[in-house]
Scaffold this motif. Structure first.
Motif, short mmCIF file in Angstrom:
data_model
loop_
_atom_site.label_atom_id
_atom_site.label_comp_id
_atom_site.label_asym_id
_atom_site.label_seq_id
_atom_site.Cartn_x
_atom_site.Cartn_y
_atom_site.Cartn_z
N ALA A 140 9.91 2.78 -9.19
CA ALA A 140 10.22 2.08 -7.94
C ALA A 140 8.94 1.66 -7.21
CB ALA A 140 11.07 2.98 -7.04
N GLY A 141 7.94 2.52 -7.18
CA GLY A 141 6.69 2.19 -6.52
C GLY A 141 5.97 1.03 -7.17
N VAL A 142 5.90 1.03 -8.47
CA VAL A 142 5.22 -0.06 -9.19
C VAL A 142 6.00 -1.36 -9.04
CG1 VAL A 142 4.55 -0.89 -11.47
CG2 VAL A 142 4.03 1.45 -10.80
N ALA A 143 7.33 -1.29 -9.13
CA ALA A 143 8.14 -2.50 -8.99
C ALA A 143 8.02 -3.09 -7.59
CB ALA A 143 9.60 -2.18 -9.30
N CYS A 144 8.04 -2.25 -6.56
CA CYS A 144 7.89 -2.75 -5.19
C CYS A 144 6.50 -3.33 -4.97
CB CYS A 144 8.15 -1.64 -4.19
SG CYS A 144 9.88 -1.18 -4.06
N PHE A 145 5.49 -2.71 -5.54
CA PHE A 145 4.12 -3.22 -5.42
C PHE A 145 4.01 -4.62 -6.02
CE2 PHE A 145 -0.11 -3.69 -7.37
CZ PHE A 145 -0.87 -3.70 -6.22
N VAL A 146 4.56 -4.78 -7.19
CA VAL A 146 4.49 -6.08 -7.87
C VAL A 146 5.28 -7.14 -7.10
CG1 VAL A 146 5.17 -7.32 -9.96
CG2 VAL A 146 4.01 -5.12 -10.14
N LEU A 147 6.47 -6.78 -6.64
CA LEU A 147 7.29 -7.75 -5.91
C LEU A 147 6.68 -8.14 -4.57
CD1 LEU A 147 10.88 -6.43 -6.64
CD2 LEU A 147 9.82 -8.50 -7.50
N LEU A 148 6.05 -7.19 -3.89
CA LEU A 148 5.48 -7.50 -2.58
C LEU A 148 4.21 -8.34 -2.67
CD1 LEU A 148 6.04 -4.10 -0.80
CD2 LEU A 148 6.98 -6.31 -0.10
N LEU A 149 3.44 -8.18 -3.71
CA LEU A 149 2.20 -8.97 -3.81
C LEU A 149 2.33 -10.21 -4.68
CD1 LEU A 149 -0.63 -6.32 -3.88
CD2 LEU A 149 0.25 -7.64 -1.99
N ASN A 150 3.51 -10.42 -5.22
CA ASN A 150 3.76 -11.63 -6.00
C ASN A 150 3.98 -12.80 -5.05
OD1 ASN A 150 4.23 -13.30 -8.14
ND2 ASN A 150 6.34 -12.61 -8.48
N THR A 187 0.83 -1.20 0.00
CA THR A 187 0.00 0.00 0.00
C THR A 187 0.86 1.25 0.00
OG1 THR A 187 -1.70 -1.21 1.22
CG2 THR A 187 -1.86 1.19 1.20
N VAL A 188 1.92 1.24 0.79
CA VAL A 188 2.86 2.37 0.81
C VAL A 188 3.51 2.53 -0.57
CG1 VAL A 188 5.01 3.22 1.81
CG2 VAL A 188 3.25 2.24 3.28
N ALA A 189 3.84 1.42 -1.21
CA ALA A 189 4.45 1.47 -2.54
C ALA A 189 3.49 2.08 -3.57
CB ALA A 189 4.86 0.07 -2.98
N VAL A 190 2.20 1.82 -3.43
CA VAL A 190 1.22 2.43 -4.34
C VAL A 190 1.20 3.94 -4.17
CG1 VAL A 190 -1.25 2.64 -4.80
CG2 VAL A 190 -0.21 0.39 -4.60
N PHE A 191 1.25 4.40 -2.91
CA PHE A 191 1.25 5.84 -2.68
C PHE A 191 2.55 6.48 -3.16
CE2 PHE A 191 -2.14 4.77 0.40
CZ PHE A 191 -3.12 5.57 -0.16
N ILE A 192 3.67 5.77 -3.09
CA ILE A 192 4.93 6.28 -3.64
C ILE A 192 4.81 6.40 -5.16
CG2 ILE A 192 7.36 5.69 -4.04
CD1 ILE A 192 7.37 4.53 -1.20
N ALA A 193 4.18 5.42 -5.80
CA ALA A 193 3.99 5.47 -7.24
C ALA A 193 3.08 6.64 -7.63
CB ALA A 193 3.40 4.16 -7.75
N LEU A 194 2.04 6.89 -6.84
CA LEU A 194 1.16 8.02 -7.12
C LEU A 194 1.89 9.35 -6.94
CD1 LEU A 194 -2.17 6.81 -5.51
CD2 LEU A 194 -1.67 7.06 -7.94
#
Length: 63
Positions: free
Chosen positions: A46-56, A12-19
């Motif tokens: 970085a935000g999108v990559a972290c989001f994908v890696l964390l929910l994969n 969730t934090v990664a999504v807000f970083i991406a936004l």
């Protein structure tokens, strides 16, 4: 269970970083600021990559 919840919080934090990166990128494009464009694009990627890696789901997860 606790590990999964922390991954969701970090995602969730990664999504807000991406936004925020997207907002910085748009601001840089509107006001012709190369610094905002660079940092905004880096934050977005970085935000999108972290989001994908964390929910994969990884191979070791049974949940």
């Amino acid at each position: 269970m606790v590990r999964t919840e922390s991954r969701i919080i970090f995602a969730t934090v990664a999504v807000f970083i991406a936004l925020a990166g997207l907002a910085g990128l748009i601001r840089g494009l509107l006001f012709d600021s190369t610094d905002f464009i660079r940092f905004g694009a880096a934050g977005l990627v970085a935000g999108v990559a972290c989001f994908v890696l964390l929910l994969n789901p990884s191979a070791g997860d049974d949940s």
